[in-house]
Structure formats: C-alpha cells, structure tokens
Design a protein around this motif. Structure first.
Motif, PDB file in Angstrom:
ATOM      1  N   UNK A  45       0.828  -1.203   0.000  1.00 36.77           N
ATOM      2  CA  UNK A  45       0.000   0.000   0.000  1.00 36.77           C
ATOM      3  C   UNK A  45       0.871   1.266   0.000  1.00 36.77           C
ATOM      4  N   UNK A  46       0.428   2.270  -0.748  1.00 43.43           N
ATOM      5  CA  UNK A  46       1.166   3.536  -0.828  1.00 43.43           C
ATOM      6  C   UNK A  46       1.189   4.276   0.503  1.00 43.43           C
ATOM      7  N   UNK A  47       0.184   4.069   1.349  1.00 48.21           N
ATOM      8  CA  UNK A  47       0.172   4.782   2.629  1.00 48.21           C
ATOM      9  C   UNK A  47       1.255   4.280   3.584  1.00 48.21           C
ATOM     10  N   UNK A  48       1.973   3.235   3.191  1.00 52.81           N
ATOM     11  CA  UNK A  48       3.109   2.748   3.977  1.00 52.81           C
ATOM     12  C   UNK A  48       4.395   3.518   3.656  1.00 52.81           C
ATOM     13  N   UNK A  49       4.363   4.327   2.629  1.00 53.47           N
ATOM     14  CA  UNK A  49       5.538   5.073   2.181  1.00 53.47           C
ATOM     15  C   UNK A  49       5.400   6.528   2.621  1.00 53.47           C
ATOM     16  N   UNK A  50       6.375   7.010   3.347  1.00 57.14           N
ATOM     17  CA  UNK A  50       6.376   8.396   3.800  1.00 57.14           C
ATOM     18  C   UNK A  50       7.459   9.164   3.050  1.00 57.14           C
ATOM     19  N   UNK A  51       7.098   9.722   1.913  1.00 61.57           N
ATOM     20  CA  UNK A  51       8.051  10.501   1.118  1.00 61.57           C
ATOM     21  C   UNK A  51       7.251  11.464   0.249  1.00 61.57           C
ATOM     22  N   UNK A  52       7.793  12.641   0.017  1.00 61.74           N
ATOM     23  CA  UNK A  52       7.104  13.644  -0.799  1.00 61.74           C
ATOM     24  C   UNK A  52       6.974  13.239  -2.264  1.00 61.74           C
ATOM     25  N   UNK A  53       7.667  12.191  -2.704  1.00 57.93           N
ATOM     26  CA  UNK A  53       7.535  11.719  -4.079  1.00 57.93           C
ATOM     27  C   UNK A  53       6.293  10.867  -4.310  1.00 57.93           C
ATOM     28  N   UNK A  54       5.651  10.410  -3.259  1.00 56.41           N
ATOM     29  CA  UNK A  54       4.522   9.483  -3.394  1.00 56.41           C
ATOM     30  C   UNK A  54       3.432  10.006  -4.330  1.00 56.41           C
ATOM     31  N   UNK A  55       2.978  11.262  -4.228  1.00 50.60           N
ATOM     32  CA  UNK A  55       1.918  11.705  -5.148  1.00 50.60           C
ATOM     33  C   UNK A  55       2.319  11.618  -6.623  1.00 50.60           C
ATOM     34  N   UNK A  56       3.589  11.759  -6.906  1.00 53.39           N
ATOM     35  CA  UNK A  56       4.086  11.666  -8.278  1.00 53.39           C
ATOM     36  C   UNK A  56       4.258  10.211  -8.711  1.00 53.39           C
ATOM     37  N   UNK A  57       4.799   9.397  -7.831  1.00 55.19           N
ATOM     38  CA  UNK A  57       5.025   7.990  -8.159  1.00 55.19           C
ATOM     39  C   UNK A  57       3.711   7.226  -8.290  1.00 55.19           C
ATOM     40  N   UNK A  58       2.756   7.554  -7.438  1.00 61.39           N
ATOM     41  CA  UNK A  58       1.466   6.862  -7.434  1.00 61.39           C
ATOM     42  C   UNK A  58       0.450   7.648  -8.260  1.00 61.39           C
ATOM     43  N   UNK A  59       0.780   7.884  -9.506  1.00 62.94           N
ATOM     44  CA  UNK A  59      -0.072   8.679 -10.379  1.00 62.94           C
ATOM     45  C   UNK A  59      -0.113   8.023 -11.744  1.00 62.94           C
TER      46      UNK A  59
END
Length: 118
Positions: A45-59
């Motif tokens: 799950x993406x909510x397990x990743x704490x990084x500012x890149x997540x919105x870009x990677x999970x798009x």
C-alpha cells in the motif's frame, strides 16, 4: 507518443517507456520497488511510504493532474534525489528532463495551477 509536461515556457517529456524508467529510478532512490506497489502489480500500500515523491510515483502516467500543493514538495524532492544520480550517459536525459519538470512544477505551485499529465 509519450508523456509531456508543459507549463508556461517549461517543457519536459519522455516516451512512455522512458517515463516508466524515470519513475522506477526515482522510486529505487528512495528505497521503493514500484513492482511491489499497488497499481504496479504488487500489493504494498502507498500509505506505507512516507516521502514527498509518493503523489508523483502513485499517479497515472497518461492523464490527470498533480495539485499545486503537491508540485512544490515533489519538485524539491525530485531535485534532491536526481542530484545524487551519477553524471553518466545513461542518466543524462532523465536528469535534464527532471530539471525541466521541476521548473514546470515550481511554476504550477507559484501560480496555483495543477500540473497536467499529457
């Protein structure tokens, strides 16, 4: 055919396969294996990743937009991550396009415009 980011005079583009490689490199740079992530064939799950890149990677890589508030954070993080990449021929194009993408994201953040994935 590929993916383009155009905002004001700032333009970044990749082929779809090239953009996939770019995002994979970004993800690996922060310790994430995209193939293990939900939406990329995995179950993590993406909510397990704490990084500012997540919105870009999970798009989606072919449509949609990134909110102006995310653009500022993602732009900063892309610069941090790509500045540590080697200055090799293999990474040159991605680093050049990343700089252009960051400029487009900063423009979007400054003028409260979403960054469009086209």
């Amino acid at each position: 055919m590929g993916i383009d980011f155009r905002e004001d005079d700032n333009h970044a583009s990749w082929s779809y396969s090239g953009f996939g490689i770019f995002r994979d490199r970004l993800a690996k740079s922060i310790g994430v294996e995209l193939r293990q992530m939900e939406g990329f064939g995995g179950t993590r799950q993406w909510n397990q990743i704490q990084d500012d890149l997540v919105p870009f990677l999970n798009h989606s890589d072919c449509d949609g937009e990134l909110a102006p508030g995310h653009c500022a954070k993602v732009a900063k993080r892309i610069m941090e991550v790509t500045s540590r990449w080697p200055d090799s021929i293999e990474h040159r194009y991605d680093k050049e396009q990343a700089r252009a993408l960051v400029k487009a994201m900063k423009f979007c953040a400054k003028y409260s415009k979403p960054l469009e994935f086209r």
